[in-house]
Design an enzyme around this catalytic site. Structure first.
Site, short mmCIF file in Angstrom:
data_model
loop_
_atom_site.label_atom_id
_atom_site.label_comp_id
_atom_site.label_asym_id
_atom_site.label_seq_id
_atom_site.Cartn_x
_atom_site.Cartn_y
_atom_site.Cartn_z
N ASN A 197 0.87 -1.18 0.00
CA ASN A 197 0.00 0.00 0.00
C ASN A 197 0.91 1.23 0.00
O ASN A 197 1.50 1.56 1.03
CB ASN A 197 -0.89 -0.04 1.26
CG ASN A 197 -1.72 1.23 1.41
OD1 ASN A 197 -1.81 2.04 0.49
ND2 ASN A 197 -2.33 1.40 2.57
N LYS A 235 0.10 4.26 -0.37
CA LYS A 235 -0.58 5.43 0.21
C LYS A 235 -0.37 6.66 -0.69
O LYS A 235 -0.30 6.53 -1.89
CB LYS A 235 -0.10 5.66 1.65
CG LYS A 235 -0.16 4.40 2.51
CD LYS A 235 -0.04 4.69 3.96
CE LYS A 235 0.06 3.38 4.72
NZ LYS A 235 -0.09 3.52 6.15
N HIS A 264 -9.50 0.78 4.86
CA HIS A 264 -8.24 1.02 5.57
C HIS A 264 -8.50 1.93 6.76
O HIS A 264 -9.35 2.84 6.68
CB HIS A 264 -7.22 1.66 4.62
CG HIS A 264 -5.83 1.67 5.19
ND1 HIS A 264 -5.43 2.61 6.11
CD2 HIS A 264 -4.78 0.83 5.01
CE1 HIS A 264 -4.18 2.36 6.46
NE2 HIS A 264 -3.77 1.28 5.80
N GLU A 306 -6.96 4.38 7.86
CA GLU A 306 -6.81 5.81 7.57
C GLU A 306 -8.07 6.35 6.91
O GLU A 306 -8.44 7.51 7.12
CB GLU A 306 -5.56 6.03 6.70
CG GLU A 306 -4.29 5.86 7.54
CD GLU A 306 -3.08 5.35 6.78
OE1 GLU A 306 -3.06 5.41 5.54
OE2 GLU A 306 -2.14 4.89 7.46
N GLU A 330 -5.39 -5.36 10.56
CA GLU A 330 -4.42 -4.28 10.72
C GLU A 330 -4.70 -3.52 12.01
O GLU A 330 -5.51 -2.58 12.01
CB GLU A 330 -4.52 -3.30 9.54
CG GLU A 330 -4.16 -3.91 8.20
CD GLU A 330 -3.46 -2.90 7.32
OE1 GLU A 330 -2.32 -3.15 6.96
OE2 GLU A 330 -4.05 -1.85 7.01
N GLY A 361 2.32 2.04 10.75
CA GLY A 361 3.25 3.16 10.60
C GLY A 361 3.93 3.58 11.89
O GLY A 361 4.56 4.63 11.96
N SER A 392 3.48 -2.38 10.38
CA SER A 392 4.93 -2.33 10.62
C SER A 392 5.66 -3.63 10.27
O SER A 392 6.63 -4.01 10.92
CB SER A 392 5.22 -1.91 12.07
OG SER A 392 4.73 -0.61 12.31
C1 PEP Z 1 -0.82 -0.01 6.13
O1 PEP Z 1 -0.98 1.20 6.10
O2 PEP Z 1 -1.64 -0.76 5.58
C2 PEP Z 1 0.34 -0.52 6.84
C3 PEP Z 1 0.37 -1.79 7.15
O3 PEP Z 1 1.33 0.38 7.09
P1 PEP Z 1 2.78 0.08 7.75
O4 PEP Z 1 3.31 -1.19 7.14
O5 PEP Z 1 3.60 1.26 7.43
O6 PEP Z 1 2.55 -0.09 9.23
#
Ligand code: PEP
Length: 259
Positions: free
Chosen positions: A10, A12, A96, A98, A168, A174, A214
């Site tokens: 992703n 973003k 997601h 976000e 998630e 992040g 992460s």
């Molecule tokens: C995400 O935004 O779907 C995600 C998993 O981000 P990150 O790997 O940066 O934690």
């Protein structure tokens, strides 16, 4: 049942179309023809077309990061399932955290998108997960079950295995704070259990459930070793081709060698 692993990136709101082409090329140079794992790249909308050209003839798939449930109309700034399909996208990230947090997306709205995506032969990557406050309140499983049930409401059993569910935890996205493999397994296992109750054993055995939050090449193997984790959704690390390729090649890092 054998479930092919999925590694989805992703990107973003990162990468211009030109930068996205460079990143996609760096990735396909290494794993473009990899078929032991399903690889999905999800660039921003503005780079979909350019990345689609790079992926032509490769095994790597293209995904959108969002879409609107309506067929078309007065939805300024939005894009439809058909628009994604005509850019050769096969997947779309929906729900997601976000989007849920910054754009107030509800389970009901996300559910409309899931239904529309399926109707257009797009594979939804449905994101679910609890916030830190919800985890600390002991509400993790209740929140995740609500997201799963809400997101999949009205979806026919035969369509469920087209959906990829991504667990998630919001506190891990992040932040550099990754869930333990045991935490990831507990929640992914509970999601499969709920799918089993609602859609039956065959569907539950086939549906793919990812972990996201992460993930890096250094921690992916121990998470992937868990029986109910069928892959990973990668944010930050998907912007670094070496890291992303390292994640795709997670089998080269046996969990016992990961610190
Ligand atoms: C995400 O935004 O779907 C995600 C998993 O981000 P990150 O790997 O940066 O934690």
């Amino acid at each position: 049942m054998f479930r092919k692993k999925v590694i989805a990136g992703n990107w973003k709101m990162n990468k211009t179309a030109t930068e996205a082409v460079t990143l996609a090329k760096d990735i396909i140079d290494e794993v473009g023809r990899e078929t032991s794992v399903d690889i999905v790249l999800c660039p921003p909308f503005t780079a979909l077309s350019a990345v689609a050209h790079v992926l032509e003839g490769q095994a790597v798939k293209l995904g959108g990061q969002n879409m609107h449930p309506a067929k078309n109309g007065a939805y300024t700034g939005e894009i439809s399932a058909e628009m994604l399909r005509t850019l050769y996208a096969t997947h779309v990230i929906l729900g997601h955290s976000e989007r849920r947090t910054y754009f107030c997306e509800t389970d009901a709205f996300i559910n409309q998108k899931v239904v529309t995506a399926l109707a257009h032969e797009l594979k939804p990557i449905l994101c679910v997960g609890e916030t830190l406050a919800e985890r600390e309140a002991g509400a993790t499983l209740a929140v995740v079950q609500r997201h799963v049930e809400g997101g999949l409401s009205g979806v026919k059993p035969e369509q469920i295995t087209t959906v990829i569910i991504a667990y998630e935890p919001v506190w891990a996205i992040g932040t550099g704070e990754v869930a333990t493999p045991e935490d990831a397994q507990e929640v992914c296992g509970a999601i499969r259990g709920r799918v089993l109750e609602t859609f039956g054993a065959d569907v539950a055995a086939a549906v793919r459930i990812l972990y996201g939050g992460s993930v890096k090449s250094s921690n992916v193997a121990s998470i992937m070793a868990k029986p109910d984790v069928d892959g990973a959704l990668i944010g930050g690390a998907s912007l670094d081709p070496d890291e992303f390729v390292g994640i795709v090649r997670f089998r080269l890092h046996p969990p016992e060698l990961v610190s």
